[in-house]
Design a protein around this motif. Structure first.
Motif, PDB file in Angstrom:
ATOM      1  N   LYS A  50      -3.339   1.596  -5.528  1.00 18.03           N
ATOM      2  CA  LYS A  50      -1.904   1.351  -5.327  1.00 18.03           C
ATOM      3  C   LYS A  50      -1.054   2.559  -5.718  1.00 18.03           C
ATOM      4  O   LYS A  50       0.028   2.756  -5.172  1.00 18.03           O
ATOM      5  CB  LYS A  50      -1.468   0.119  -6.110  1.00 18.03           C
ATOM      6  N   TYR A  53      -0.880   4.729  -2.656  1.00 15.75           N
ATOM      7  CA  TYR A  53       0.032   4.119  -1.686  1.00 15.75           C
ATOM      8  C   TYR A  53       1.486   4.337  -2.098  1.00 15.75           C
ATOM      9  O   TYR A  53       2.354   4.594  -1.268  1.00 15.75           O
ATOM     10  CB  TYR A  53      -0.246   2.611  -1.561  1.00 15.75           C
ATOM     11  N   LEU A  58       3.716   4.072   1.547  1.00 19.77           N
ATOM     12  CA  LEU A  58       3.190   3.292   2.672  1.00 19.77           C
ATOM     13  C   LEU A  58       2.857   1.875   2.208  1.00 19.77           C
ATOM     14  O   LEU A  58       2.684   1.615   1.017  1.00 19.77           O
ATOM     15  CB  LEU A  58       1.931   3.949   3.244  1.00 19.77           C
ATOM     16  N   ARG A  60       0.666  -1.511   1.597  1.00 22.80           N
ATOM     17  CA  ARG A  60      -0.687  -1.715   1.065  1.00 22.80           C
ATOM     18  C   ARG A  60      -1.686  -1.966   2.199  1.00 22.80           C
ATOM     19  O   ARG A  60      -1.415  -2.665   3.164  1.00 22.80           O
ATOM     20  CB  ARG A  60      -0.706  -2.907   0.115  1.00 22.80           C
ATOM     21  N   HIS A  61      -2.875  -1.358   2.036  1.00 20.82           N
ATOM     22  CA  HIS A  61      -4.009  -1.578   2.942  1.00 20.82           C
ATOM     23  C   HIS A  61      -3.686  -1.219   4.392  1.00 20.82           C
ATOM     24  O   HIS A  61      -4.263  -1.782   5.319  1.00 20.82           O
ATOM     25  CB  HIS A  61      -4.496  -3.031   2.862  1.00 20.82           C
ATOM     26  N   SER A  62      -2.761  -0.280   4.589  1.00 18.35           N
ATOM     27  CA  SER A  62      -2.454   0.140   5.967  1.00 18.35           C
ATOM     28  C   SER A  62      -3.285   1.338   6.401  1.00 18.35           C
ATOM     29  O   SER A  62      -3.196   1.768   7.539  1.00 18.35           O
ATOM     30  CB  SER A  62      -0.966   0.493   6.081  1.00 18.35           C
TER      31      SER A  62
END
Length: 367
Positions: A50, A53, A58, A60-62
């Motif tokens: 995190k 990110y 950006l 999360r998890h993109s």
């Protein structure tokens, strides 16, 4: 001996233990202070925590499952972040540098580290850590070393240079009538001006290395600013600048050395004049001066619409000897910063290239 049947009973437990350990490792990496980004041997991003990110700004998890090319092409990635990631990639992957340091758009210092090779089994691990605090300590240590060196240097040269300059100035003044008869009076003026400039430089060295003990008194902020603006108005008009003194609300009084405070504000207004004259386009130069109360402090501001400064210049602005002027000593702002700190305050600055600069002096008020 463990039978085949017993081995088959232990296998799910071992698998569960392995999955549980991987989850624990991911949880640890997720909550450390550094940003983590892991690419596998095929260049596919398999883990991002995190903190990374948050730096990239950006969702999360993109990014999971994408490559570096896909990351740079992400439409949600800002132009500045894309440049920072690309430069870090070039320095560490293409040029094989283990670390890369940079400043982001918010003025924070970062260090990126790359782990790869046999120890990573073909994978690439990028670690990002904010080092602003370390840089501040490093700059403070460097500044203290510079000031210590400056003290020794100024003490050794002051008497050696000032005495001959005083003698030369006296003889030039005696020769002034003779030069006037020869029609060479301008030569005397130039020599005297250059001697005075040399004396001013020596004075700045001495002031920066051994600032005088403040003569503390109560200073009305309105009277201080009015006096400084009155002193600089004619000079500003000659340089095509307008100085606007904003009306002050209420009585604001600070405690300190009036001469030193006047020196600080004068220095910043003159810097503003020079920033305006160095701007190439045709426009009206404006310098805004004023003050406002903020709780138990007063904020004195001096802003201009001059040429402005970039981030690299802002970062070194208060360092001794750093200057962007052709004939500058790099001591004016350094001395001003020390004076304000000795008075329990601080100086902040914001600037944009070709838009202008704003200095804010924060000082405690006498209640």
């Amino acid at each position: 001996m463990i039978s085949q049947y017993q081995e088959s009973l232990l296998l799910p437990a071992r698998m569960f233990q392995s999955v549980s350990m991987n989850t624990t490792y991911e949880d640890v990496l997720e909550h450390i202070e550094s940003g983590i980004m892991l690419f596998d041997e095929e260049g596919v991003l398999v883990f991002v925590n995190k903190q990374m990110y948050a730096f990239l700004e950006l969702a999360r998890h993109s990014l999971l499952g994408c490559t570096m090319t896909h990351l740079l092409a992400n439409i949600q990635l800002s132009r500045l972040k894309r440049k920072q990631v690309l430069r870090a990639y070039r320095e560490m992957v293409r040029k094989n540098k283990p670390t890369y340091e940079f400043i982001d758009e918010y003025g924070r210092y970062w260090r990126a580290t790359l782990r790869s090779g046999e120890q990573m089994k073909g994978s690439y691990l990028f670690i990002l850590k904010e080092i602003s605090d370390y840089k501040l300590i490093e700059q403070t240590a460097y500044q203290n070393d510079s000031l210590a060196m400056l003290g020794k240097l100024s003490a050794s040269i002051a008497h050696e240079i000032r005495n001959p300059l005083t003698a030369i100035r006296g003889f030039i003044q005696l020769l002034h009538p003779h030069l006037h008869q020869l029609g060479k009076e301008e030569y005397a003026k130039i020599i005297l001006a250059e001697i005075d400039r040399a004396n001013d430089i020596i004075h700045e060295f001495l002031t920066s290395s051994k600032p005088s003990v403040p003569q503390v008194s109560m200073i009305p902020v309105s009277a201080l600013l009015k006096e400084v603006v009155l002193l600089t108005e004619s000079e500003a008009l000659m340089k095509g600048c307008q100085i606007n003194l904003h009306p002050l609300q209420g009585d604001m009084i600070i405690s300190g050395d009036a001469k030193q405070m006047k020196q600080v504000v004068l220095n910043m207004i003159r810097n503003a004049m020079e920033a305006i004259t160095e701007r190439s386009d045709d426009y009206i130069g404006k310098i805004e001066v004023g003050a406002r109360r903020e709780g138990a402090e007063v904020r004195i501001f001096i802003s201009d619409n001059g040429k402005g400064m970039d981030l690299c210049t802002l970062d070194r602005l208060f360092n001794p000897f750093f200057t962007t002027k052709e004939n500058g000593t790099g001591l004016g702002l350094s001395v001003s910063d020390r004076i304000i700190k000795n008075h329990g305050g601080c100086i902040s600055v914001s600037s944009r290239v070709n838009e202008g600069t704003r200095f804010v002096i924060s000082l405690p008020l006498i209640q």
